[in-house]
Design an enzyme around this catalytic site. Structure first.
Site, PDB file in Angstrom:
ATOM      1  N   SER A   1       0.848  -1.224  -0.001  1.00 21.28           N
ATOM      2  CA  SER A   1      -0.137  -0.058   0.087  1.00 21.28           C
ATOM      3  C   SER A   1       0.868   1.108   0.090  1.00 21.28           C
ATOM      4  O   SER A   1       1.128   1.953   0.978  1.00 21.28           O
ATOM      5  CB  SER A   1      -0.714  -0.297   1.065  1.00 21.28           C
ATOM      6  OG  SER A   1      -0.399   0.397   2.344  1.00 21.28           O
TER       7      SER A   1
ATOM      8  N   HIS B   1      -3.582  -5.925   2.583  1.00 20.73           N
ATOM      9  CA  HIS B   1      -2.642  -6.606   3.487  1.00 20.73           C
ATOM     10  C   HIS B   1      -3.258  -8.127   3.463  1.00 20.73           C
ATOM     11  O   HIS B   1      -2.725  -8.924   3.885  1.00 20.73           O
ATOM     12  CB  HIS B   1      -2.118  -6.171   4.515  1.00 20.73           C
ATOM     13  CG  HIS B   1      -1.107  -5.291   4.323  1.00 20.73           C
ATOM     14  ND1 HIS B   1      -0.647  -4.284   5.197  1.00 20.73           N
ATOM     15  CD2 HIS B   1      -0.452  -4.596   2.984  1.00 20.73           C
ATOM     16  CE1 HIS B   1       0.192  -3.350   4.708  1.00 20.73           C
ATOM     17  NE2 HIS B   1       0.274  -3.488   3.370  1.00 20.73           N
TER      18      HIS B   1
ATOM     19  N   GLU C   1      -5.033  -1.856   9.178  1.00 16.22           N
ATOM     20  CA  GLU C   1      -4.192  -2.262  10.318  1.00 16.22           C
ATOM     21  C   GLU C   1      -5.098  -2.314  11.466  1.00 16.22           C
ATOM     22  O   GLU C   1      -5.201  -1.161  11.750  1.00 16.22           O
ATOM     23  CB  GLU C   1      -2.755  -2.019  10.701  1.00 16.22           C
ATOM     24  CG  GLU C   1      -1.701  -2.190   9.445  1.00 16.22           C
ATOM     25  CD  GLU C   1      -0.307  -1.515   9.492  1.00 16.22           C
ATOM     26  OE1 GLU C   1      -0.059  -1.282  10.878  1.00 16.22           O
ATOM     27  OE2 GLU C   1       0.266  -1.678   8.596  1.00 16.22           O
TER      28      GLU C   1
ATOM     29  N   GLU D   1       1.163  -9.253   7.013  1.00 15.47           N
ATOM     30  CA  GLU D   1       2.078  -8.754   8.204  1.00 15.47           C
ATOM     31  C   GLU D   1       1.883  -9.752   9.378  1.00 15.47           C
ATOM     32  O   GLU D   1       2.120  -9.379  10.411  1.00 15.47           O
ATOM     33  CB  GLU D   1       1.999  -7.498   8.507  1.00 15.47           C
ATOM     34  CG  GLU D   1       2.174  -6.359   7.342  1.00 15.47           C
ATOM     35  CD  GLU D   1       2.153  -4.802   7.821  1.00 15.47           C
ATOM     36  OE1 GLU D   1       1.687  -4.499   8.835  1.00 15.47           O
ATOM     37  OE2 GLU D   1       2.513  -4.097   7.067  1.00 15.47           O
TER      38      GLU D   1
ATOM     39  N   ASP E   1      -4.266   1.603  11.325  1.00 15.13           N
ATOM     40  CA  ASP E   1      -3.590   2.306  10.094  1.00 15.13           C
ATOM     41  C   ASP E   1      -5.078   2.109   9.113  1.00 15.13           C
ATOM     42  O   ASP E   1      -5.147   0.975   8.414  1.00 15.13           O
ATOM     43  CB  ASP E   1      -2.502   1.529   9.509  1.00 15.13           C
ATOM     44  CG  ASP E   1      -1.907   2.006   8.532  1.00 15.13           C
ATOM     45  OD1 ASP E   1      -2.624   3.225   7.734  1.00 15.13           O
ATOM     46  OD2 ASP E   1      -0.899   1.756   7.988  1.00 15.13           O
TER      47      ASP E   1
ATOM     48  N   GLU F   1      -3.704   6.187  11.868  1.00 11.69           N
ATOM     49  CA  GLU F   1      -2.597   6.466  10.715  1.00 11.69           C
ATOM     50  C   GLU F   1      -3.311   6.546   9.517  1.00 11.69           C
ATOM     51  O   GLU F   1      -4.520   5.824   9.112  1.00 11.69           O
ATOM     52  CB  GLU F   1      -1.677   5.181  10.543  1.00 11.69           C
ATOM     53  CG  GLU F   1      -0.591   5.313   9.567  1.00 11.69           C
ATOM     54  CD  GLU F   1       0.369   4.095   9.618  1.00 11.69           C
ATOM     55  OE1 GLU F   1       0.591   3.669  11.128  1.00 11.69           O
ATOM     56  OE2 GLU F   1       1.017   3.963   8.582  1.00 11.69           O
TER      57      GLU F   1
ATOM     58  N   ASP G   1       1.873   8.771   7.022  1.00  7.26           N
ATOM     59  CA  ASP G   1       2.581   7.472   6.359  1.00  7.26           C
ATOM     60  C   ASP G   1       2.377   7.912   4.804  1.00  7.26           C
ATOM     61  O   ASP G   1       3.250   8.559   4.309  1.00  7.26           O
ATOM     62  CB  ASP G   1       2.004   6.094   6.713  1.00  7.26           C
ATOM     63  CG  ASP G   1       2.647   5.045   5.778  1.00  7.26           C
ATOM     64  OD1 ASP G   1       3.544   5.217   5.202  1.00  7.26           O
ATOM     65  OD2 ASP G   1       2.120   3.886   5.693  1.00  7.26           O
TER      66      ASP G   1
ATOM     67  N   LYS H   1       9.969   5.131   6.920  1.00  6.25           N
ATOM     68  CA  LYS H   1      10.184   3.767   6.408  1.00  6.25           C
ATOM     69  C   LYS H   1      11.213   4.455   5.433  1.00  6.25           C
ATOM     70  O   LYS H   1      11.255   4.944   4.485  1.00  6.25           O
ATOM     71  CB  LYS H   1       9.163   3.467   5.614  1.00  6.25           C
ATOM     72  CG  LYS H   1       7.778   2.801   6.365  1.00  6.25           C
ATOM     73  CD  LYS H   1       6.654   2.903   5.323  1.00  6.25           C
ATOM     74  CE  LYS H   1       5.298   2.230   5.996  1.00  6.25           C
ATOM     75  NZ  LYS H   1       4.288   2.127   4.969  1.00  6.25           N
TER      76      LYS H   1
ATOM     77  N   HIS I   1       8.537  -1.195   9.564  1.00  5.31           N
ATOM     78  CA  HIS I   1       8.831  -2.133   8.488  1.00  5.31           C
ATOM     79  C   HIS I   1       7.898  -1.855   7.065  1.00  5.31           C
ATOM     80  O   HIS I   1       7.405  -0.822   7.119  1.00  5.31           O
ATOM     81  CB  HIS I   1       8.742  -3.736   8.880  1.00  5.31           C
ATOM     82  CG  HIS I   1       7.199  -3.838   9.106  1.00  5.31           C
ATOM     83  ND1 HIS I   1       6.458  -5.117   9.045  1.00  5.31           N
ATOM     84  CD2 HIS I   1       6.199  -2.993   9.302  1.00  5.31           C
ATOM     85  CE1 HIS I   1       5.345  -4.928   9.241  1.00  5.31           C
ATOM     86  NE2 HIS I   1       4.943  -3.492   9.343  1.00  5.31           N
ATOM     87  N   ARG I   2       8.178  -2.789   6.235  1.00  7.53           N
ATOM     88  CA  ARG I   2       7.188  -2.869   5.250  1.00  7.53           C
ATOM     89  C   ARG I   2       6.139  -4.080   5.127  1.00  7.53           C
ATOM     90  O   ARG I   2       6.656  -4.979   5.931  1.00  7.53           O
ATOM     91  CB  ARG I   2       7.665  -2.517   3.666  1.00  7.53           C
ATOM     92  CG  ARG I   2       8.637  -1.345   3.493  1.00  7.53           C
ATOM     93  CD  ARG I   2       7.779  -0.045   3.657  1.00  7.53           C
ATOM     94  NE  ARG I   2       6.741   0.010   3.044  1.00  7.53           N
ATOM     95  CZ  ARG I   2       6.262   1.069   2.131  1.00  7.53           C
ATOM     96  NH1 ARG I   2       7.484   1.825   1.683  1.00  7.53           N
ATOM     97  NH2 ARG I   2       5.156   1.316   1.540  1.00  7.53           N
TER      98      ARG I   2
ATOM     99  N   LYS J   1       6.909  -0.461  14.429  1.00 10.33           N
ATOM    100  CA  LYS J   1       5.863  -1.146  13.835  1.00 10.33           C
ATOM    101  C   LYS J   1       6.528  -2.194  12.963  1.00 10.33           C
ATOM    102  O   LYS J   1       7.079  -1.874  11.692  1.00 10.33           O
ATOM    103  CB  LYS J   1       5.027  -0.018  13.195  1.00 10.33           C
ATOM    104  CG  LYS J   1       3.675  -0.520  12.840  1.00 10.33           C
ATOM    105  CD  LYS J   1       2.680   0.686  11.911  1.00 10.33           C
ATOM    106  CE  LYS J   1       2.903   0.715  10.590  1.00 10.33           C
ATOM    107  NZ  LYS J   1       1.865   1.059   9.908  1.00 10.33           N
TER     108      LYS J   1
END
Ligand code: PGA
Ligand code: ZN
Length: 425
Positions: A42, A165, A174, A215, A252, A295, A322, A347, A375-376, A398
């Site tokens: 994303s 995700h 998230e 994730e 998120d 987020e 983000d 990031k 992270h990603r 995160k």
């Protein structure tokens, strides 16, 4: 003084069976360091460019052979002989070699793999663990706060994966749980993992799918997004913990990814929402579930909407940029000017070098924001980001759910850093 003698790169796989870049850097004493780069699903549209081959005959066009070739034949020969302790010089050189404003010539994936491998080499050349070396670099760049790192950042666990995700039906990306920052990290990890197990049982109980998303969080079909918050609360309680004391909730939203033709459609409302009515929905959720983090609540170009969210909710919540700020100094400045958020998601691959990432952290701190190092969704087992987060004294990290190898590689690295830090006290 050390010198780089050889640099080479190859195409490896990330956690989504997608190719990514792994670079090896060799020093004149024969020591090598290895770094691989993550990849987002994303992604914000203003991120630095991740170079993909576009050759449909390989990996559906997602191969990274051009980026690998750029490391082997363009970057490598230009950096042989450089002392890896000079991270700022190295990154400047990489930026110059690329010559574009978004790393589109050599690729941010190619460039970042070299920048991180160089950072790891700098740590070795200076006989320091990577987190201590990153602390020195950030101090030199004016990005650190006063005093050496003494604690590990508080983890933000992504327990339920929706949006881009998860294969389930949730709009938000998230559904996070955040342990109280006063707890030692080892306890935050143990209790987070316990809630993760209880969450699985809660999902089984209601007959929801409990397989996981990108994730490592569960990716169920639920009635609506609020239900996912509710089931996180239930899991926290059934594990013996309390909301508002042991754990807090976060979201998120990744709103750009369900924004279409000027409006937002979500399962929780039968009609589509504009930015004002979506903001009211978040106000309701924040009261009902005592959210402390939101987020990307709105799409990445809705600057006035973001200002409204932050003025309404920013006094008691982290409003995290983000996709909005994409670890980019210009967008961070714009967000600060318009009071669009109060927390930066960091990031490194959104901008492409270690030094530029430090520069963004420096800026965000100047604006009084909190820092979350992230992270990603597509990851490797490289845990550089854990050392980086400790070194820059990030408030939070995160790294996904406390599950799956590429996520726990980072969480477990934090455990060992915490042990080291407490031995030094
Ligand atoms: P991404 O997701 O790595 O797929 O961009 C992570 C996030 O949005 O925070
Ligand atoms: Zn995000």
């Amino acid at each position: 003084m050390s010198k780089i003698t050889r640099v080479w790169s190859r195409e490896i796989l990330d956690s989504r069976a997608m190719p990514t870049v792994e670079t090896v850097l060799q020093l004149d004493n024969g020591v090598t360091t290895v770094a691989s780069v993550p990849s987002g699903a994303s992604t914000g549209k203003n991120e630095a460019l991740e170079l993909r081959d576009g050759d449909q005959a390989r990996y559906l066009g997602k191969g990274v052979l051009k980026a690998v070739d750029n490391v082997n034949n363009k970057i490598g020969p230009a950096i042989v002989g450089i002392d890896p302790s000079n991270q700022a010089d190295m990154d400047k050189k990489l930026i110059e070699l690329d010559g574009s404003n978004n790393k589109s010539n050599l690729g941010a994936n190619a460039i970042l793999s070299v920048s991180i491998a160089n950072c790891k080499a700098g740590a070795i050349a200076n006989n320091l663990p990577v987190y201590k070396w990153v602390y020195q670099l950030s101090t030199a760049q004016g990005a650190a706060t006063e005093g050496i790192p003494t604690r590990v950042p508080t983890p933000i666990y992504n327990m339920i994966n929706g949006g881009a995700h998860g294969a389930g039906n949730l709009d938000f990306q998230e559904f996070q749980i955040i342990p109280a920052s006063s707890k030692p990290y080892s306890l935050a990890l143990k209790t987070g993992a316990e809630v993760y197990q209880h969450l699985k049982n809660s999902l089984i109980k209601i007959g929801a799918i409990h397989s996981v998303g990108d994730e490592g969080g569960y990716a169920p079909n639920l009635f609506n997004n609020a239900d996912a918050l509710g089931i996180n609360v239930e899991a926290i309680n059934s594990a013996g913990f309390q909301i508002g004391q042991d754990f807090f909730l976060g979201l998120d939203v990744a709103a750009s990814h369900f924004y279409k033709d000027g409006s937002y459609s979500i399962k929780d409302r039968s009609n589509s929402l504009n930015s004002g009515s979506l903001t009211s929905f978040f106000e309701d959720l924040s009261k009902e579930y005592r959210l402390i983090l939101l987020e990307d609540p709105l799409q990445e170009e809705d600057w006035s909407g973001w200002t409204e969210v932050t003025s309404k909710l920013g006094d008691h919540m982290m409003i995290v940029g983000d996709d909005l700020i994409v670890t980019n100094p210009e967008r961070v400045k714009k967000a600060a000017q318009s009071k669009a958020c109060n927390t930066a998601l960091i990031k490194p691959n959104q901008i492409g070098t270690v030094s530029e990432t430090l520069e963004v952290i420096k800026l965000a701190r100047q604006f009084g924001w909190k820092i979350i190092v992230s992270h990603r969704s597509g990851e490797t087992n490289d845990f550089f980001i854990a050392d980086f987060a400790v070194g820059v004294k990030s408030d939070f990290v995160k790294f996904g759910a406390p599950a799956r190898g590429e996520r726990v590689a980072k969480y477990n690295r934090l455990l060992s850093i915490e042990t080291e830090l407490s031995a030094n006290k």
